[in-house]
Every structure is written in C-alpha cells, then in structure tokens.
Design a protein around this motif. Structure first.
Motif: not given
Length: 332
Positions: A84-85, A136-137, A295-299
């Motif tokens: 999600x994001x 999350x994006x 912009x990021x992918x978050x974990x």
C-alpha cells in the motif's frame, strides 16, 4: 617323443589377454568419464540451476541478496504480498507488479488495502509499521523521528519531480521563483499582480495532508514550515489524496502542484517554470530543476525473501526499464 614347449601354459595367456583387454576397456571408459566430468565442471550451463526463490515451497526458499540494501530475509514468505502507499506511484508499482508476476506467476500481489486502492504514502507507512502489509510505496523520505526508529528502510527505485500547475486559460504566463512559490503557499503573496500578472486574487488548491506529495512540497518549497491556514475560497486544502479534481478546479486564477507524470499530459492545465526551469528529464537528472525527488519502496529491516526479490527486480536493468516506461525517471 615330442618336446614340450617352454614358457607359461596357454591358460596364462588367456588370463592375461582378458585382464589387459578389460583394463583397456576400463581405462577407456574411465577416461571418457573423467573428460565428461572435466567439461561439466567448466561449463556453467551444465550445472543444475536452483529455481528462483519465489517459485520454491516457502520452507525451501533461499534468501536472495538485496541489491545495495541490508535486509534480514528471515521471515517466511507471505501467502499474498500486500503493498500500500503512494497514489502518485500507482502506475510505477502496477508496472513493476505486472513484470514481476510474469516471472513469478505463483506470487499474488495486491496494491492498496483493503480494496485495491492505494491510500497514500503516510497511510501506507503507518500500515507497514503496524504489520498490516509487507511493503509500502512512498513518494517521500522517511520521518527520522518515528519511521526510521521503527526499523523501516526506504530504498530509492526511481526519480520524480513535482510540477506547479495553473489553468491553461490563466492570464499569467510567466514563471515563479522558489521563494515566490513559498510566499504563495504560505499566504504572503495573494494576488497575481505581485508576480507580474493581472490584478486578480490567487486561489490556492492544496493537496491533502496524508499525501506524500504534500509532505515533499512542504519540505522542498516551505523548508518544513506550515502551509497557510485554509481561507476558502482563496486557500483550500483537499480532504482526500486526489489529483484530477484539483486540476479541474484551477480555472483562470488557481494554482496547485502534483507530480510531473500526473500533469504533463493534461490538456486543461499548464506547468509553470520554477527558477527558470521546466521539469524535463534532463533538468531533473542534472539537478537543475529544484522540485525533484526520489521515490521509494519501503520495508522493515526484517522481511521475507519474496519482498527482497521484488526490490531486487525493481533495481535490476529490467525493472529500471519498466520504470522508465511509466514516465518516472530510472535511477540509471
């Protein structure tokens, strides 16, 4: 009386022939085997290849190395990879999802909980910290005070830029400096005549606070200071993280901001140069355009092999090519 020939009896010759013949056959077969083993040890294609981690049963999935990130992949793979994001990043995430799923059709991926509609960067990061999703994006960096301390790690996957937009029929045709833009969104400039336009009140249409784009604009333009308070109809903050309604409401006196991707193909709006620069790919990559961002992918730092594999895919040459086709700008 005939003399018996000297030397070994015939049976000895028979045994010697059998032994020597068998030994030659054995040596010949052994030589072939040694030669085959030597060739296979040198040939990379002859070695059996383990299938990719996501295609193996969960218990057997190895931990794929994360590209330039330090992730603990000791968690089991989820049945469904839930993401999600950012609303801004929806095209990017769905494009990566499509490419990844082609390679790994057994890994279901959803974007947006609970109904497949992303809820914005802030909501996605909150869901990640609460363990309701696995990734999350985010269109903004992490907040050090809460999100970094919670163990989240943001991996840049692309570049993007914010565009400042006015209606195509707005009589003001000039550009703005970064300082003028800050003055407008903090209420110090309220008339288009103050920037060289007609004597007409500026109508500010601000994005929703839960939007990652809102947070990035506040950081890049306002340097973290607050926006002006709402003063309808001259300063209005949206309640939902949406773009199209804001663009449609600009008319001849409104101003707003969004991502370049969401603005550049709209026929009813015009992008405003900032500090003399339009948000072209070259200006963004060179750093000349002042409203650029990652912009990021978050974990979480502890995650699963499938999540790490998805991030590796986004950072791979194939993933970066897919990102480039979404009008985001690849990292390389």
């Amino acid at each position: 009386m005939a003399t018996r020939p000297s030397g070994p009896p015939p049976i000895v010759y028979i045994l010697l022939i059998a032994i020597l013949g068998g030994g030659g056959w054995y040596a010949h077969r052994s030589g072939l085997l040694s030669s085959w083993l030597s060739r296979t040890s040198r040939s990379p294609t002859a070695q059996p290849q383990a299938p990719a981690a996501p295609n193996l049963p969960q218990a057997q999935a190895p931990n794929p190395p994360a590209s330039s990130v330090n992730l603990d992949t000791s968690l089991p793979n989820p049945v469904v990879l839930q993401v999600d994001g950012s609303v801004t990043m929806i095209r990017l995430v769905l494009a990566l999802k499509g490419g990844y799923t082609q390679r790994n059709p057994g890994i279901p991926i959803t974007y947006g909980i609970p109904d497949g509609k992303p809820n914005g960067s802030n909501a996605g990061l909150k869901a990640l910290m609460e363990g309701r999703i696995q990734m999350a994006a985010s269109s903004r960096p992490l907040n050090d005070a809460s999100e970094v301390q919670a163990g989240l790690q943001a991996i840049p996957v692309a570049k993007d830029a914010l565009a400042v937009a006015v209606g195509v029929n707005n009589p003001y045709k000039g550009g703005l400096t970064l300082q003028q833009l800050a003055d407008i969104f903090q209420g110090r400039m309220t008339n288009w005549s103050q920037v060289g336009g007609p004597d007409r009140r500026i109508r500010v249409l601000n994005r929703a606070p839960q939007s990652g784009t809102y947070s990035v604009f506040q950081e890049l333009v306002l340097l973290g200071s607050p926006f002006a308070p709402d003063n309808p109809p001259y300063f209005t903050t949206a309640t939902q993280d949406v773009t199209t309604p804001l663009l449609r409401a600009l008319g001849e006196d409104g101003i707003t901001y969004s991502t370049v991707d969401q603005v550049q193909n709209q026929q009813t709006v015009r992008m405003v140069p900032i500090d003399g620069q339009m948000p072209t790919r070259e200006a963004i990559q060179s750093g000349r355009y002042p409203l650029a961002r990652n912009v990021f992918l978050v974990v979480p730092r502890k995650t699963s092999p499938v999540v790490a594999d998805f991030i590796n895919y986004a950072l791979s040459d194939q993933g970066q090519q897919i990102i480039g086709r979404t009008e985001f700008i690849p990292l390389r």
